[in-house]
Design a protein around this motif. Structure first.
Motif, short mmCIF file in Angstrom:
data_model
loop_
_atom_site.label_atom_id
_atom_site.label_comp_id
_atom_site.label_asym_id
_atom_site.label_seq_id
_atom_site.Cartn_x
_atom_site.Cartn_y
_atom_site.Cartn_z
N TYR A 173 0.84 -1.19 0.00
CA TYR A 173 0.00 0.00 0.00
C TYR A 173 0.88 1.24 0.00
CZ TYR A 173 0.88 0.11 5.04
OH TYR A 173 1.46 0.14 6.27
N ILE A 212 -4.27 6.09 3.42
CA ILE A 212 -3.79 4.81 2.91
C ILE A 212 -4.40 4.57 1.53
CG2 ILE A 212 -3.63 2.33 3.37
CD1 ILE A 212 -2.23 4.05 5.43
N PHE A 213 -3.51 4.30 0.59
CA PHE A 213 -3.97 4.07 -0.77
C PHE A 213 -3.69 2.64 -1.18
CE2 PHE A 213 -2.93 8.54 -0.49
CZ PHE A 213 -4.00 9.15 -1.11
N LYS A 214 -4.62 2.11 -1.92
CA LYS A 214 -4.43 0.79 -2.49
C LYS A 214 -3.69 0.96 -3.81
CE LYS A 214 -8.18 -0.96 -4.01
NZ LYS A 214 -9.50 -1.55 -4.01
N GLU A 267 -5.84 4.41 -5.31
CA GLU A 267 -7.11 4.91 -4.80
C GLU A 267 -7.16 4.75 -3.29
OE1 GLU A 267 -10.65 2.67 -5.36
OE2 GLU A 267 -9.56 1.12 -6.45
N PRO A 268 -7.70 5.75 -2.61
CA PRO A 268 -7.78 5.65 -1.15
C PRO A 268 -8.73 4.52 -0.75
CG PRO A 268 -9.01 7.54 -1.94
CD PRO A 268 -8.27 7.00 -3.12
N ILE A 269 -8.40 3.84 0.34
CA ILE A 269 -9.26 2.72 0.72
C ILE A 269 -10.40 3.13 1.63
CG2 ILE A 269 -7.43 1.01 0.44
CD1 ILE A 269 -7.29 0.95 3.49
N SER A 270 -10.38 4.39 2.11
CA SER A 270 -11.56 4.81 2.88
C SER A 270 -11.65 6.32 2.85
CB SER A 270 -11.47 4.32 4.32
OG SER A 270 -10.61 5.17 5.05
N GLN A 271 -12.69 6.83 3.42
CA GLN A 271 -12.92 8.27 3.45
C GLN A 271 -12.27 8.91 4.68
OE1 GLN A 271 -14.68 9.37 0.70
NE2 GLN A 271 -14.54 7.22 0.19
N SER A 272 -11.33 8.19 5.28
CA SER A 272 -10.71 8.69 6.50
C SER A 272 -9.20 8.61 6.42
CB SER A 272 -11.17 7.87 7.70
OG SER A 272 -12.52 8.08 7.96
#
Lengths: 261, 221
Positions: free
Chosen positions: B138, B157-159, B172-177
Motif C-alpha cells: 500500500y 492509505i492508498f491501495k 485509490e484511497p481505501i476509505s474516506q478517512s
C-alpha cells in the motif's frame, strides 16, 4: 421597650455590616498587594480567584443589608455633633491613619450622601441642556437613538442565536471519525485486508482477499472506466452495506473480463 | 571473523542490558477526510516540531511473509519493507512487527515487538530469494509529528492500482478517512510511556478516538 429592641437590632446589624466591610477591605488590600508585588509571577486563575472572593464578599454584604432583621438604614441620619481642628488619636487609630482630624473641611466630604461634586455639576449641565431643547428636536434625537439601539440589539441577538446554535451542535457530539473506517484502515495496514492480490499465480480469485472492494481493481484486469460494469458505478459505502448483491456482481464482472494474465 | 564476533557480543550485551528499543507502544484511530485539517491544526499546536511545521511523507510499504518450510507448518513470519517515494535517495527500511498484545483494561496501549533497520533497495530481491512472498502493499501519504518520544502519524492509505510497477500512479484511497497512529519505540518494560500516550490521546478527543484496536475484531465484515 420597643425602642430598646430596635436599638439593639440596629447595633447587631451595624456590627455585622462592619465585619463584612472589614472582610471586603482586607481582601481588596490583599489583591492590591498581589497586583503590586507579585505581578510577575501571578497567573490568571489566581487573579480570578481573588475577584471571586471580592464578589463573594460584596454579595454577602448586600444580602445582609437586604435581610428582614436589618433595620432600614436609609431612614437614619448621621449628625456630626462636634467638629475640631485638632488631631484626634482615636480617629487616627480607627481609620488606620487615613483621617487625622474631624474638622469642618473634611466632614462634608466624608458624611456626604449626595453625588460627587464633579458628577453633580455634570448632571446639572445635562439637565439644563435637556430643559432648553425644543420638543421636535428632542423627539428626533430620541427616534435616532432608538434606531441605533434597536440595530445594535438586533446584531447582539443574532450573534447570540449563532452562538447558541454552535454550542448546541457542539454538545451533540459531532462525528469527526468513523469507527468503521478505523477498523478498515487498521485491518488494511496490519493485515492487508482489502489490499491483497486478487489473483494467485494460478489465476484463481484469492479467497483470502475477502474484501469485495478489491475485486474490480485486480492486477489482471485493466481498471474499468466508470460505468462499464455495474460495480464501478456503485459508491463504496453502498458496497459495504450490500455485500450479497455485490458478490453476484463480481461474478458477472469476471465473466465479462476473465482473468487472462 | 573477529569483527563479526565482537559485533555479536556487543549486540547480545545490548539485548541483555535492555537498551534496544524493540517494543512498540501503539494507539490507533482515524479521522474523516473533512476534519483532517482541524486535526493537523491541533497537532501543530500540541507537538514539538512547531517551527518547522509537520513533516510530510509519502511511503510505499510492501508486506512479505515467510512461511514455515515443513509441511503442515503454520508459522508465518511477516516482514515489511518501506521506502520513501518522495525521497528516492533515502535508504529503505526493513521491519519486523510482532503480535499485537492487547492486554487487559489497565494497559493503556497495544504493545508489540518491533525491530527495524535500514537497508538498500535490493532487499526485495533478497527477500524473494529467501522464499518470502509478497502478501500485500500500500501507499501511505501524510504527516508526521513528534512530541517527546511519541510519534504521531496522520496518513491516507492508498491501495495500489493496476499499474503495480509504477507506484504513485493510479492509486485509490481505501476509505474516506485518514489513519491516525500514536506510537513510541522503547526498550521492553518501560510501561510508563504508555500512560503518557493515553494522556496525549485524551487531548485529541473527540476529534480522534485513539484506542487499542484488536486486529481480530477489526477483521469484520
Amino acid at each position: 421597650m420597643q425602642q430598646a429592641r430596635e436599638e439593639k437590632q440596629l447595633e447587631t446589624a451595624l456590627d455585622a455590616i462592619i465585619q463584612r466591610v472589614n472582610d471586603l477591605k482586607s481582601s481588596m488590600a490583599a489583591m492590591i498587594y498581589k497586583v503590586e508585588n507579585e505581578y510577575e509571577t501571578m497567573n490568571w486563575p489566581t487573579f480570578l480567584d481573588n475577584y471571586a472572593l471580592l464578589s463573594g464578599h460584596l454579595t454577602s454584604l448586600s444580602k445582609l443589608m437586604n435581610h428582614d432583621k436589618c433595620p432600614p438604614l436609609r431612614n437614619l441620619t448621621v449628625l456630626p455633633l462636634m467638629l475640631s481642628p485638632e488631631r484626634d488619636e482615636q480617629l487616627v487609630q480607627n481609620t488606620e491613619g487615613r483621617v487625622t482630624t474631624f474638622a469642618h473641611d473634611l466632614v462634608p466630604d466624608y458624611l456626604r450622601t449626595k453625588l460627587e461634586p464633579m458628577a453633580e455639576t455634570k448632571m446639572l449641565q445635562l439637565e439644563h441642556k435637556a430643559a432648553n431643547l425644543n420638543y421636535d428636536n428632542a423627539q428626533k434625537q430620541v427616534t435616532a437613538y432608538q434606531k441605533v439601539v434597536s440595530h445594535v440589539w438586533d446584531i447582539v441577538n443574532k450573534a447570540r442565536e449563532e452562538w447558541e446554535v454552535e454550542s448546541s451542535s457542539r454538545g451533540t457530539a459531532q462525528q469527526n471519525s468513523s469507527t468503521q473506517d478505523t477498523h478498515v484502515l487498521v485491518a488494511a495496514v496490519g493485515m492487508g485486508k482489502g489490499l491483497k492480490m486478487v489473483t494467485n499465480p494460478n489465476g484463481q480469485p484469492n479467497p483470502s482477499s475477502g474484501g469485495m472492494m478489491v475485486a474490480p481493481q485486480g492486477p489482471g484486469r485493466p481498471s474499468a472506466p466508470p460505468g462499464q460494469g455495474p460495480i464501478s458505478s456503485t459508491p463504496q459505502t453502498m458496497m459495504n452495506k450490500a455485500p450479497s448483491a455485490i458478490k453476484t456482481n463480481i461474478k458477472s464482472a469476471t465473466q465479462i473480463h476473465p482473468y487472462g494474465r | 571473523m573477529t569483527g563479526l564476533g565482537s559485533a555479536m557480543d556487543s549486540l547480545s550485551a545490548a539485548v541483555k542490558c535492555n537498551i534496544i528499543p524493540n517494543q512498540e507502544y501503539l494507539l490507533q484511530g482515524s479521522v474523516l477526510d473533512q476534519y483532517v485539517e482541524v486535526l493537523l491544526h491541533r497537532l501543530r499546536g500540541l507537538c514539538d516540531n512547531v517551527d518547522s511545521g509537520p513533516e510530510s511523507f509519502h511511503d510505499h510499504e510492501l508486506c512479505f511473509t515467510l512461511r514455515g518450510s515443513g509441511p503442515g507448518s503454520s508459522m508465518v513470519l511477516p516482514l515489511r519493507v518501506r521506502r520513501a517515494l518522495d525521497v528516492p535517495e533515502a535508504p529503505w527500511q526493513l521491519r519486523y512487527v510482532g503480535q499485537h498484545e492487547i492486554g487487559d483494561k489497565n494497559r493503556p496501549t497495544v504493545v508489540r515487538s518491533s525491530i527495524d533497520m535500514a537497508c538498500s533497495s535490493t532487499i526485495v530481491e533478497f527477500l524473494t530469494e529467501l522464499g518470502c512472498r509478497m502478501d500485500f502493499e500500500y501507499i501511505a501519504r501524510g504527516y508526521m509529528f513528534r512530541k517527546g518520544r511519541m510519534k504521531i502519524t496522520v496518513s491516507k492509505i492508498f491501495k495500489m492500482g493496476s499499474m503495480t510497477n509504477k507506484p504513485g500512479e493510479s492509486v485509490e484511497p481505501i476509505s474516506q478517512s485518514y489513519l491516525v497512529e500514536l506510537s513510541v519505540l522503547a526498550p521492553s518494560g518501560q510501561d510508563a510511556i504508555a500512560e503518557d500516550m493515553r494522556v496525549f490521546a485524551e487531548q485529541l478527543k473527540p476529534l480522534v478516538e485513539l484506542g487499542k484496536i484488536d486486529y481480530k475484531r477489526a477483521n469484520f465484515p
